[in-house]
Design a protein around this motif. Structure first.
Motif, mmCIF file in Angstrom:
data_model
loop_
_atom_site.group_PDB
_atom_site.id
_atom_site.type_symbol
_atom_site.label_atom_id
_atom_site.label_comp_id
_atom_site.label_asym_id
_atom_site.label_seq_id
_atom_site.Cartn_x
_atom_site.Cartn_y
_atom_site.Cartn_z
ATOM 1 N N ILE A 148 26.587 -3.298 -1.758
ATOM 2 C CA ILE A 148 25.719 -3.879 -0.731
ATOM 3 C C ILE A 148 24.354 -3.195 -0.782
ATOM 4 C CG2 ILE A 148 25.356 -4.138 1.761
ATOM 5 C CD1 ILE A 148 28.382 -4.616 1.995
ATOM 6 N N LEU A 149 24.360 -1.879 -0.943
ATOM 7 C CA LEU A 149 23.091 -1.157 -1.096
ATOM 8 C C LEU A 149 22.360 -1.618 -2.361
ATOM 9 C CD1 LEU A 149 24.107 2.492 -0.146
ATOM 10 C CD2 LEU A 149 22.762 0.875 1.207
ATOM 11 N N GLN A 150 23.100 -1.778 -3.450
ATOM 12 C CA GLN A 150 22.475 -2.218 -4.697
ATOM 13 C C GLN A 150 21.833 -3.590 -4.521
ATOM 14 O OE1 GLN A 150 26.188 -1.050 -6.557
ATOM 15 N NE2 GLN A 150 25.013 -0.259 -8.305
ATOM 16 N N LEU A 151 22.506 -4.498 -3.825
ATOM 17 C CA LEU A 151 21.940 -5.819 -3.559
ATOM 18 C C LEU A 151 20.688 -5.696 -2.686
ATOM 19 C CD1 LEU A 151 22.046 -8.918 -3.656
ATOM 20 C CD2 LEU A 151 23.599 -8.828 -1.688
ATOM 21 N N MET A 152 20.748 -4.879 -1.664
ATOM 22 C CA MET A 152 19.594 -4.687 -0.787
ATOM 23 C C MET A 152 18.420 -4.091 -1.556
ATOM 24 S SD MET A 152 21.691 -3.314 2.564
ATOM 25 C CE MET A 152 20.264 -2.691 3.416
ATOM 26 N N PHE A 153 18.689 -3.106 -2.395
ATOM 27 C CA PHE A 153 17.629 -2.500 -3.209
ATOM 28 C C PHE A 153 17.008 -3.534 -4.146
ATOM 29 C CE2 PHE A 153 19.596 2.051 -3.129
ATOM 30 C CZ PHE A 153 19.101 2.243 -1.856
ATOM 31 N N ARG A 154 17.862 -4.371 -4.746
ATOM 32 C CA ARG A 154 17.363 -5.382 -5.678
ATOM 33 C C ARG A 154 16.424 -6.356 -4.979
ATOM 34 N NH1 ARG A 154 22.834 -7.070 -7.209
ATOM 35 N NH2 ARG A 154 21.968 -9.156 -7.183
ATOM 36 N N VAL A 155 16.849 -6.848 -3.821
ATOM 37 C CA VAL A 155 16.030 -7.818 -3.092
ATOM 38 C C VAL A 155 14.731 -7.162 -2.605
ATOM 39 C CG1 VAL A 155 15.931 -9.245 -1.009
ATOM 40 C CG2 VAL A 155 17.986 -9.256 -2.439
ATOM 41 N N ALA A 156 14.826 -5.964 -2.086
ATOM 42 C CA ALA A 156 13.646 -5.286 -1.531
ATOM 43 C C ALA A 156 12.590 -5.004 -2.601
ATOM 44 C CB ALA A 156 14.070 -3.979 -0.844
ATOM 45 N N ILE A 157 13.001 -4.439 -3.716
ATOM 46 C CA ILE A 157 12.013 -4.077 -4.736
ATOM 47 C C ILE A 157 11.464 -5.321 -5.420
ATOM 48 C CG2 ILE A 157 13.534 -3.671 -6.734
ATOM 49 C CD1 ILE A 157 10.554 -1.489 -5.638
ATOM 50 N N ALA A 158 12.309 -6.328 -5.611
ATOM 51 C CA ALA A 158 11.827 -7.568 -6.218
ATOM 52 C C ALA A 158 10.806 -8.244 -5.310
ATOM 53 C CB ALA A 158 12.998 -8.502 -6.503
ATOM 54 N N ALA A 159 11.004 -8.189 -4.002
ATOM 55 C CA ALA A 159 10.067 -8.807 -3.067
ATOM 56 C C ALA A 159 8.680 -8.177 -3.168
ATOM 57 C CB ALA A 159 10.597 -8.706 -1.637
ATOM 58 N N LEU A 200 18.300 1.237 -12.465
ATOM 59 C CA LEU A 200 18.380 1.512 -13.905
ATOM 60 C C LEU A 200 19.611 2.350 -14.232
ATOM 61 C CD1 LEU A 200 17.068 1.431 -16.764
ATOM 62 C CD2 LEU A 200 15.847 3.515 -16.104
ATOM 63 N N THR A 201 19.874 3.368 -13.424
ATOM 64 C CA THR A 201 20.969 4.295 -13.734
ATOM 65 C C THR A 201 22.323 3.838 -13.217
ATOM 66 O OG1 THR A 201 20.472 5.620 -11.768
ATOM 67 C CG2 THR A 201 19.424 6.288 -13.843
ATOM 68 N N LYS A 202 22.365 3.158 -12.081
ATOM 69 C CA LYS A 202 23.645 2.761 -11.480
ATOM 70 C C LYS A 202 23.982 1.295 -11.702
ATOM 71 C CE LYS A 202 24.227 6.851 -9.866
ATOM 72 N NZ LYS A 202 25.115 7.751 -10.564
ATOM 73 N N GLY A 203 23.000 0.500 -12.100
ATOM 74 C CA GLY A 203 23.243 -0.916 -12.332
ATOM 75 C C GLY A 203 23.104 -1.719 -11.065
ATOM 76 N N PRO A 204 23.272 -3.036 -11.173
ATOM 77 C CA PRO A 204 23.013 -3.933 -10.053
ATOM 78 C C PRO A 204 24.158 -4.085 -9.060
ATOM 79 C CG PRO A 204 23.576 -5.207 -11.967
ATOM 80 C CD PRO A 204 23.542 -3.771 -12.408
ATOM 81 N N GLY A 205 25.344 -3.610 -9.384
ATOM 82 C CA GLY A 205 26.483 -3.747 -8.486
ATOM 83 C C GLY A 205 27.288 -5.007 -8.763
ATOM 84 N N VAL A 206 28.313 -5.211 -7.960
ATOM 85 C CA VAL A 206 29.240 -6.319 -8.216
ATOM 86 C C VAL A 206 28.683 -7.675 -7.815
ATOM 87 C CG1 VAL A 206 31.299 -4.866 -8.088
ATOM 88 C CG2 VAL A 206 30.498 -6.045 -6.037
ATOM 89 N N GLY A 260 20.354 -10.122 -10.482
ATOM 90 C CA GLY A 260 21.177 -9.139 -11.174
ATOM 91 C C GLY A 260 21.466 -9.562 -12.596
ATOM 92 N N LEU A 261 20.466 -10.081 -13.270
ATOM 93 C CA LEU A 261 20.609 -10.547 -14.652
ATOM 94 C C LEU A 261 19.684 -9.709 -15.534
ATOM 95 C CD1 LEU A 261 21.834 -12.613 -16.605
ATOM 96 C CD2 LEU A 261 19.906 -14.121 -16.054
ATOM 97 N N ALA A 262 20.269 -8.985 -16.477
ATOM 98 C CA ALA A 262 19.504 -8.053 -17.315
ATOM 99 C C ALA A 262 18.741 -7.064 -16.421
ATOM 100 C CB ALA A 262 18.565 -8.797 -18.248
ATOM 101 N N THR A 263 19.401 -6.631 -15.382
ATOM 102 C CA THR A 263 18.771 -5.817 -14.345
ATOM 103 C C THR A 263 18.173 -4.539 -14.895
ATOM 104 O OG1 THR A 263 20.399 -6.668 -12.795
ATOM 105 C CG2 THR A 263 19.149 -4.733 -12.102
ATOM 106 N N ARG A 264 18.946 -3.820 -15.666
ATOM 107 C CA ARG A 264 18.452 -2.532 -16.179
ATOM 108 C C ARG A 264 17.229 -2.732 -17.060
ATOM 109 N NH1 ARG A 264 24.469 -0.154 -16.523
ATOM 110 N NH2 ARG A 264 24.234 1.325 -14.812
ATOM 111 N N LEU A 265 17.261 -3.747 -17.885
ATOM 112 C CA LEU A 265 16.115 -4.053 -18.741
ATOM 113 C C LEU A 265 14.908 -4.466 -17.900
ATOM 114 C CD1 LEU A 265 15.116 -4.392 -21.672
ATOM 115 C CD2 LEU A 265 15.928 -6.753 -21.556
#
Length: 159
Positions: A32-43, A135-141, A95-100
């Motif tokens: 859930i944190l990973q999803l929140m981080f993804r949305v926040a930084i992408a925004a 980058l280090t933990k990945g995007p999550g489930v 969450g597609l090719a997230t680390r890249l």
């Protein structure tokens, strides 16, 4: 003696409650944190990219007169910046090719911090922290990366 043992019991009870609260917090799903981080930084980056393409002449002027990125002409720096922001942000959200996708944005954050706005280091540190976490933990489930990895495992292509 009784009051001393009652006070000791209260402290023990408080310690137990504190331990239970921490144990409950430890069970919070990291995805859930990973999803929140993804949305926040992408925004953050998506909004910046949209601003750049909304007025391209103004963007070029900013890169030429204010940002002054070294080694790159303003037109190329602006185009790369907008392209990275507008392409990497959706990849990170889905969450597609997230680390890249975090790598160009980390590079941009480094350039902005080093050459453009070093006084905004707290904001850049926050961006870099979120990007480094992804980058280090990945995007999550809750990500396409997770489902693709699961598919590869079930097909025997990955361990």
């Amino acid at each position: 003696m009784i009051s001393r043992s009652a006070a000791l019991g209260e402290r023990t009870s408080l310690a137990v409650r504190l331990h239970q609260a921490i144990a409950l917090l430890d069970r919070f799903p990291p995805s859930i944190l990973q999803l929140m981080f993804r949305v926040a930084i992408a925004a953050v980056f998506w909004s910046s990219g949209l601003t750049k393409i909304a007025s391209w002449d103004t963007t070029i002027a900013l890169f030429r007169d204010e940002y002054m990125v070294p080694l790159l002409p303003p037109e190329i720096a602006a185009a790369w910046s907008a392209a990275f922001e507008l392409s990497c942000s959706p990849l990170i959200v889905f969450g597609l090719a997230t680390r890249l996708a975090t790598l160009p944005l980390l590079g941009m954050t480094f350039v902005i911090q080093t050459f453009v706005y070093p006084e905004y280091w707290t904001q850049h540190l926050m961006w870099a922290s979120v990007l480094l976490f992804l980058l280090t933990k990945g995007p999550g489930v809750f990500s396409f990366d997770h489902y693709i990895e699961r598919l590869f495992r079930t097909k025997g292509f990955a361990r």
